[in-house]
Design a protein around this motif. Sequence first.
Motif, PDB file in Angstrom:
ATOM      1  N   UNK A   1       0.838  -1.193   0.000  1.00 18.78           N
ATOM      2  CA  UNK A   1       0.000   0.000   0.000  1.00 18.78           C
ATOM      3  C   UNK A   1       0.875   1.246   0.000  1.00 18.78           C
ATOM      4  N   UNK A   2       0.221   2.387  -0.268  1.00 13.08           N
ATOM      5  CA  UNK A   2       0.964   3.644  -0.241  1.00 13.08           C
ATOM      6  C   UNK A   2       1.415   3.989   1.172  1.00 13.08           C
ATOM      7  N   UNK A   3       0.538   3.775   2.134  1.00 13.93           N
ATOM      8  CA  UNK A   3       0.863   4.080   3.528  1.00 13.93           C
ATOM      9  C   UNK A   3       0.564   2.870   4.389  1.00 13.93           C
ATOM     10  N   UNK A   4       1.427   2.623   5.345  1.00 14.27           N
ATOM     11  CA  UNK A   4       1.246   1.492   6.261  1.00 14.27           C
ATOM     12  C   UNK A   4       1.247   2.000   7.707  1.00 14.27           C
ATOM     13  N   UNK A   5       0.266   2.733   8.009  1.00 17.10           N
ATOM     14  CA  UNK A   5       0.144   3.230   9.374  1.00 17.10           C
ATOM     15  C   UNK A   5       1.199   4.248   9.725  1.00 17.10           C
ATOM     16  N   UNK A   6       1.861   3.982  10.818  1.00 11.72           N
ATOM     17  CA  UNK A   6       2.820   4.947  11.352  1.00 11.72           C
ATOM     18  C   UNK A   6       4.194   4.809  10.755  1.00 11.72           C
ATOM     19  N   UNK A   7       4.456   3.742  10.031  1.00  7.51           N
ATOM     20  CA  UNK A   7       5.820   3.456   9.586  1.00  7.51           C
ATOM     21  C   UNK A   7       6.421   4.583   8.756  1.00  7.51           C
ATOM     22  N   UNK A   8       5.624   5.239   7.891  1.00  7.15           N
ATOM     23  CA  UNK A   8       6.152   6.247   6.992  1.00  7.15           C
ATOM     24  C   UNK A   8       6.680   7.475   7.734  1.00  7.15           C
ATOM     25  N   UNK A   9       6.172   7.716   8.936  1.00  8.54           N
ATOM     26  CA  UNK A   9       6.559   8.950   9.643  1.00  8.54           C
ATOM     27  C   UNK A   9       7.620   8.728  10.703  1.00  8.54           C
ATOM     28  N   UNK A  10       8.040   7.488  10.940  1.00  4.66           N
ATOM     29  CA  UNK A  10       8.932   7.201  12.060  1.00  4.66           C
ATOM     30  C   UNK A  10      10.221   8.011  12.008  1.00  4.66           C
ATOM     31  N   UNK A  11      10.874   8.057  10.830  1.00  2.00           N
ATOM     32  CA  UNK A  11      12.180   8.698  10.746  1.00  2.00           C
ATOM     33  C   UNK A  11      12.143  10.035  10.014  1.00  2.00           C
ATOM     34  N   UNK A  12      10.910  10.571   9.800  1.00  2.00           N
ATOM     35  CA  UNK A  12      10.825  11.936   9.291  1.00  2.00           C
ATOM     36  C   UNK A  12      11.225  12.902  10.387  1.00  2.00           C
ATOM     37  N   UNK A  13      11.485  14.147   9.987  1.00  2.00           N
ATOM     38  CA  UNK A  13      11.989  15.115  10.971  1.00  2.00           C
ATOM     39  C   UNK A  13      10.968  16.176  11.331  1.00  2.00           C
ATOM     40  N   UNK A  14       9.957  16.390  10.453  1.00  2.00           N
ATOM     41  CA  UNK A  14       9.066  17.516  10.682  1.00  2.00           C
ATOM     42  C   UNK A  14       7.582  17.150  10.638  1.00  2.00           C
ATOM     43  N   UNK A  15       7.168  16.284   9.734  1.00  2.00           N
ATOM     44  CA  UNK A  15       5.749  15.960   9.568  1.00  2.00           C
ATOM     45  C   UNK A  15       5.213  15.314  10.841  1.00  2.00           C
ATOM     46  N   UNK A  16       4.074  15.888  11.311  1.00  2.00           N
ATOM     47  CA  UNK A  16       3.444  15.360  12.524  1.00  2.00           C
ATOM     48  C   UNK A  16       2.009  14.899  12.266  1.00  2.00           C
TER      49      UNK A  16
ATOM     50  N   UNK B   1       1.038  12.498  15.133  1.00  2.00           N
ATOM     51  CA  UNK B   1       2.146  12.296  16.076  1.00  2.00           C
ATOM     52  C   UNK B   1       1.963  13.242  17.261  1.00  2.00           C
ATOM     53  N   UNK B   2       2.155  12.689  18.461  1.00  2.00           N
ATOM     54  CA  UNK B   2       2.149  13.473  19.703  1.00  2.00           C
ATOM     55  C   UNK B   2       3.537  13.373  20.285  1.00  2.00           C
ATOM     56  N   UNK B   3       4.179  14.539  20.453  1.00  2.00           N
ATOM     57  CA  UNK B   3       5.574  14.544  20.888  1.00  2.00           C
ATOM     58  C   UNK B   3       5.816  15.788  21.714  1.00  2.00           C
ATOM     59  N   UNK B   4       6.661  15.643  22.713  1.00  2.00           N
ATOM     60  CA  UNK B   4       6.975  16.790  23.560  1.00  2.00           C
ATOM     61  C   UNK B   4       7.859  17.765  22.813  1.00  2.00           C
ATOM     62  N   UNK B   5       7.888  19.008  23.304  1.00  2.00           N
ATOM     63  CA  UNK B   5       8.695  20.022  22.620  1.00  2.00           C
ATOM     64  C   UNK B   5      10.167  19.659  22.596  1.00  2.00           C
ATOM     65  N   UNK B   6      10.644  19.078  23.689  1.00  2.00           N
ATOM     66  CA  UNK B   6      12.078  18.727  23.746  1.00  2.00           C
ATOM     67  C   UNK B   6      12.375  17.609  22.757  1.00  2.00           C
ATOM     68  N   UNK B   7      11.496  16.635  22.721  1.00  2.00           N
ATOM     69  CA  UNK B   7      11.704  15.544  21.745  1.00  2.00           C
ATOM     70  C   UNK B   7      11.538  16.029  20.307  1.00  2.00           C
ATOM     71  N   UNK B   8      10.664  17.034  20.143  1.00  2.00           N
ATOM     72  CA  UNK B   8      10.468  17.582  18.792  1.00  2.00           C
ATOM     73  C   UNK B   8      11.752  18.209  18.286  1.00  2.00           C
ATOM     74  N   UNK B   9      12.448  18.930  19.164  1.00  2.00           N
ATOM     75  CA  UNK B   9      13.711  19.555  18.753  1.00  2.00           C
ATOM     76  C   UNK B   9      14.761  18.496  18.422  1.00  2.00           C
ATOM     77  N   UNK B  10      14.783  17.426  19.235  1.00  2.00           N
ATOM     78  CA  UNK B  10      15.732  16.342  18.944  1.00  2.00           C
ATOM     79  C   UNK B  10      15.404  15.715  17.587  1.00  2.00           C
ATOM     80  N   UNK B  11      14.133  15.519  17.342  1.00  2.00           N
ATOM     81  CA  UNK B  11      13.684  14.894  16.074  1.00  2.00           C
ATOM     82  C   UNK B  11      14.093  15.729  14.867  1.00  2.00           C
TER      83      UNK B  11
END
Length: 1801
Positions: free
Chosen positions: A1637-1652, A1671-1681
């Motif tokens: 499929x084009x998208x398989x759940x969360x897998x496509x976004x795991x290693x992206x840096x900005x798309x939430x 994606x739900x992520x804390x601000x500190x983790x967002x900066x790391x990402x």
Amino acid sequence: MAEGEEFNPTEPYTRRLRKILEEYPDGSQVLREILQNSDDAKSTKQIFILDHNTYPSSNLFERKLDRHQGPALLAKNNALFEERDFKSLLNLANSEKYDQFDKIGVMGVGFNSIYHITDSPSFITGDNYVILDPHKWCYNGGVKFNFINHNLAEKYPDQFVPFSFRIPYDEPFDNSFKQPFKGTIFRYPLRDSTESDISEKIYETKEILDMFQKFYENESINCLLFLKYIECICFYELKKGADEPELIYKIELKNAIEVRQNRRLIVENIIPMMDSLNSGIYDKINQLEASYVASFIRQKGNSGEINSKWLILNYLDDLLETEKYFQNNFNRSIRDYKFIPNVGLAVPLNDLDVTGRLFCFLPLPIDMPFLVSVHGYFAVSNNRRSLWSSADNEDLAVGALARLRVEWNKYLFEKVLPKAWVKFLCELRSNLRSDNLYKFWPIVKEGSSGSISNFCKNLLQNVIESLGIDDCVFKGPPSLNIIGTVTEYLEDSYNISSFQEQKFQWLSISNGYLEDEKSFNFDLPEIIGNIGFPVISAPYPVINALKNSKHHDSLKFFSPVVIRTYLSNNRSRWQNISRKEIIELFNYVLKDLNDQNFDELEGFKIIPLADGVELGTLTQSDNFYIYIGPDDDVTSYENDERNIFTNQLNKFVDKKVSSELYRRIYNIVKNNGWNLNIRILDEFAVVDMIRFSLNYTENTRDSEEIPMPSNRAWIYQLWDNLKYRNWDLTKFEDIHLIPTNRSYLRKLKTSNKVFLNQTNEVLSTIFKTFGAVFVDNQFKEICKWDKLSPYIIKPNEILSVLASFRADNLYPKNLNRNLQDHEASALVEYLSNYLRLANKDHLAPKLIEVIKYLPIFTEIDHTVPISLLTGNTNWYLLPREEENSYGKIIYPANMGRFLSASSHNICYILEDIIEIPRLTVNDYWRKYVVPFLELQTSKNIDIIIDKLFDRLSSLLDASLKDILGKKAFVPVGTLNMSRRQQNPDNVRLAKPIELFDPENKIIVDLFFEDEEVFPVGKYGITQDSISKKFFSNLKLLGIKSVLSQDDIISRINTIITRSQTSNVHEDLIRIKALKLLKYIDDNWDKFIIDNAFLNIILEKKWVPTVNASEKKIFSNLKSCRSQKDKYLVCLVTPIVEFNLKVESKVKNKKFLKQLGWDTYPEVVKVIEQLKLCYEGVSNGPPENLEKICMAVYRYMNDAFKASDNKSKAEFDIMKKHLKDDQWILCGGRFYPTEKVIFNLPSEFQSEESLIVELPTDYLSFKPLFKSMGVRDEIGIEDFILIIQNMVKKNKNRTLSENEIKNIIQILERIVNIRKNNKRDENNPEKLDRLLIPSTENKLIGLHEIYFDDMGDILDEEKKREYKIAHCLVISHIAKELEIQTLTGKLYGNYAGDINWDIYEQGEPLTTRIKNIIKDYKITSLFKEFLQNADDAKATQFLIVVDERQIPTTTKKKGLLSDEMEDWQGPAIWIYNNKEFSPDDFQALIKLGVGGKSQDDTKIGKFGIGFNCAFHVTDLPSFVSGKYIVFLDPNAKYLPAQGYPPRRPRGTRIDFIDKKFKERCPDQCAPYEAIFNFIKKKFPDQYKETESCDFSNKFNGTLFRLPLRTSKLANQSEISNRDFSIRNILKLFTSDQDNKERLFQGSNEMLFLRNIESCSLYRMKHQVTPQWEAQIYISNSCREIRKNVTDRAQIYRMGIEITNNLDQSKLSEIWLVCTGGHDKIKPKFETFSKDKQLTTNAINITKFKSFSKNRRLKPRGGVASLLAQSDKKSLVELMDEPVKLFFFLKFCNYYLSSINTLLKTL
């Protein structure tokens, strides 16, 4: 409003070249590519020069060109560039040679391999100087100058200095470059810096020298083997400061002139042959073959090497057969793929220890598993390093190009190469000097492997399958043993006179024999080979292949019968070998002997004779026999003939041989079918031996008696032996065994037999008088033996008596005796009596002859007896009923006489025995009277005819009729004499067949009254029954009732003579002539036509005609015409006279054809007739002018409509003659073609008009006049002139409304004409001078005016800035006349002027995109857009699948163009919340590069991912910021611009400045609902005050991908695949049938840096959600990402996936660890030259530089799913406690893992 700007996706050419070089190897491959291009250019020489010098750079075309003035490689050939060569150089990967079947190149990328060593190649050819500049350092890709016209060498001398040194082998040229260069010379400056975007490799001169050396040592001669034109390759070095280069290496085809024609045979014929294949018209020649011995020399410096001779064969297979194969199997044409069934073979004749190479014109780096080198028009990889093989065929579609390439290579190896190999083996006969023939066969070496071995595994079998049975390709006996004569084969089939240096004989399947599989005698093949038998010697693989081939039934193995046949045909070859070998051969050939093949032994000198020394010869001849027996007992007895005939032992088989062999011979001889000269002893053999013992000679054999031998006792011993054996005496009849009373031995049986003295005295006396002989008295006792009775004569045996008389040596003189009367009477009585008793079947003619010689006959009116053979007189007996009473005999006595048959006995002898003929009445008249009739007097003739006519009816038949009809006995006179039975004064006798029937009126009417041609006297017309018998019988004898051809000729001559000299009235003569013409016509089919008859009829002037002046004349038939053609030629040719009294119309079709009246008159006559009309009309028209013209036009029309070649040629002649003449009659005047039209508008009709309308009477000939140039209506040029004349005096004049309307009508006519021309595929006429009415009622030039296609959308103030066409110039007129549009002007792209002639290499955009999407799956589409959104630092990503069909809301269709309406249907919308930057816009049009290649924070790097959009659409668009962008690679949908209008491939429009929504509302309509949805979806992004309606900037980027429909797919140059909403939605499903499929759940976004956030929506009537991942992520983790760093970092994030389709929700918690570093380990710091990082990498010397250029960073990441639930929300899941130990353990584990991973890189 501001103008749009160009927005066209492209790929920098340097990047494309870099990718090409990754596939093309460096080194001597570069030289081979140059060599290939020179050969394609038909150059015969190729020169390479390494120039070490650096040249001045003060006066160059551009200052920056000084970087290319250093050392360089130059390549020169003696061919000039053609226009197509320039185009080919421009088109990257789209070679101009693809459809040039005489060129090697196909893919169009080979030339670019030169960029391994240079960044800017240049070349001079003819008067052109070309520089290629892919980096655009100096020019926009490249430039082409004409240095002659612009005198550039004088203006820029330093630019030409590198070319000005003396080039070896070149014709002298002016180094001032004022004359065109004769050839082409390339200059490749060596790369000397690393700033190149193509390659970082710096080339030194020593590397070029090394390249030269490797080419010379490894490839030199190989490169010339299969080229077509190159004959010499030279390598030179121009050292620093030198004026002349020095020769380093030279490779040359020494005998080029001798082999040139064969070398080029295929290439010079392939184009017309392929054209024939395309047209369907085939030549008889479907295959081509050229073989020759090429002599090559190599030279290193001044030192030459030994000549190398190669046998080379080139072969072109049947194109039609190949085409049918690929059409039937793959539905493809070989023409479309340049699949040419051309192969070749080559082998060095003076070095047989080499390994063959594989070639595709030039050598490939592939060794063959045998000696011979193989060439083929193979499908090779792009880099020419390998073949497409079956290993590459896995999972390929049947119609895929890759599959076709594989199948093509298999076809060449399996279908074409075997045929060529057979021809190659045949050519070896005249060239091979080794006895190791089978080294040249395709016998694959043991242990061979690889793809080439797979291709060759069945090659040997296929070669044998392709062999003809007469192909001499097998090894036979040594050549010293010349092949003998073999049954069914001519000796010259083994003739080796032309190949005396051969060490063995060459044999074929048809004329060679394999060893007898049943024989275990291993010496036998050598024995038979030494005597010249064609026994084949072949290795097991060849024999095994033969047995498994189609030739299985044609194979021959020698056998006893074969050897017997050979021995029979070649006696001299084996009869001198040892007795032992002969016996061994004898034992072998006797094995299967039977009665059907005994004669096969004939001529064998093989019989063991009784003398124990000699061998006898087996033969069918009866000259000499060898005897065995008469039984199979080998014991010798006293009565054995061997003891009687001791001096003739060589006539007996030796009984001393083994009893087995003796009895075998005896049993064979006893066989009924035995026919040779070994015989069982019999009477005949004894007879021969008696003759030998009696010393028979030729005289003895012929004589009836011989003297008695001195050894009289041997005669009696012989008679005892005869009685003992009881031989059949009939076999001894020719032997002298009977003694006579004259002491002679007389033959047992003779024609003159011996008499017993038992007759009366009178007859005995007569017999002795006639020469009779009597037996000796002592032999009377022997005569009692009953077997002797047939050989003694008794007097009552009359036939024997006659035969004895005849056998006398003095015969017939022995019968020439005078007998007394009583003796003659006694002899007649004796003969008559005994002949009646004798068997007449035995009374032979020769015995009857004896009777004729007897003097016992009497002639009529004579008394002296005579013999009948004293002279050559023919004797007859008169008819019985006429014998005593018939009258006078007129038969000449010297021709025959008659005998008297008065006595009964003599009558019997004459009629029954001698058979003297008795004449019949019929024979008598026919043969003995009529033939001599004319020799008699008239009186006698009358008497004879009177008697003959009385009985004529009973005698007459065809033969007698013919004879009497040719006898002159009838008096002749005029018709009047015949009617009165009057005789003329001077009687002339004529033959009946010479006279005419006076009662036949048709015949009588053809003659004049004074002509004497009728029977007269008593033979004339009468009613008297007595006299009537003469006329009636005369009719029976054939008087004429029809005219013969000679009679007709006579009548013609009479008419001519009478017309010139006679007093007869001319009208009567003309009537007689017309009647004769009618008679000829009526009877033409009865005539046998010959040239003499035809010449007189056609050539003589006897036909009444009327000339042009209506004067009556006589003409010949050849020069006149019938009344039917009167109006076609009456002014130039006489016409046959029309007469009411006589019908003169010729009706017979054959006669008409002979006269030429069945067709129209000659075309030149008709043209002359018409010219007399239109040239003489001013002096007074001829009579019947209109009828004449109508007839001529009808004639022309018939010729025009006819399909035969003759009519077409005649019409062409008329068209040529009348081209510029005034030949069309219109209203009493003649007009030329260009002044006449079919439909002339009334406004153009007037008496003064120079253009007239074709009369309605001629409309039935409309196609004719149209083909002659009569137009349907006034042409475009005429109309343009009419419009121009309206403002001729004042160009700025304001026109009236009526004038405007008239002009509009004219424009409508122009439009219709152009439409018709396009429909008829004619080139439209130019409209450059056309004027168009404007809104100001003035005429404006077509280039300056615009069509208002915007209507009310554009305000009038803006419109006043342009010259706009009048409102009556409607849309279809503007489109057909190519008037520029306002839309194109407002939204088009415009470039500035270019001072230089751009010469930049490139690739069609649609081709590039088409190739890109082949490498990207449809499933990559949205992933690429997701990647681009993440690289743009967007946080929101949204997809809408839109099913709407957007209608147009305005009458004017507010679209950019009408074509855009097709793209207003279903579409895919892709949104992200980041706006395009200026760099992003540029990156989008840099196809293959993008804008991210040097940005480590970006995921994308190749710049081609966006092009995945073209999977589903041809017209993507997007809105971002203040711009709306449309991409149109097909250049079909955006509005055209400029003149002539051209559609751009993309445009970017400032929609705020251009008021885009206001002016193109329908184009904006699809966006509005999406804008509103996005605004509601992301309220934080778009506040209430912000607008999304094209009035303000759009904060984000929204792509629209309208789906390609089936209609659009058929028009697309990118893809022929159409898409529906169903197809798109299926890509997002997760059923079993959709595994990816084009998208398989969360897998496509795991290693992206900005798309939430990612979400999918579907729009139909309203927008409905499908699924969303957040994606739900804390601000500190967002900066790391977001951070990109070289250290390892770890963070946690939650993902919540909502599936609205099944109302499910999935919550996940992930632990992610990423990181990396930029340190390179020492072992990867550098690589040796010979190693490569990957198969696509070129020689990279520094790994660090390589990784930097390709953004190969040592970075990575891992992720682990910590928790997952479809029951709990993400908040609930995250609130659950996690053990600290567990969390820390995972953190340590992943940090340790990532560090370990990074350290290994």
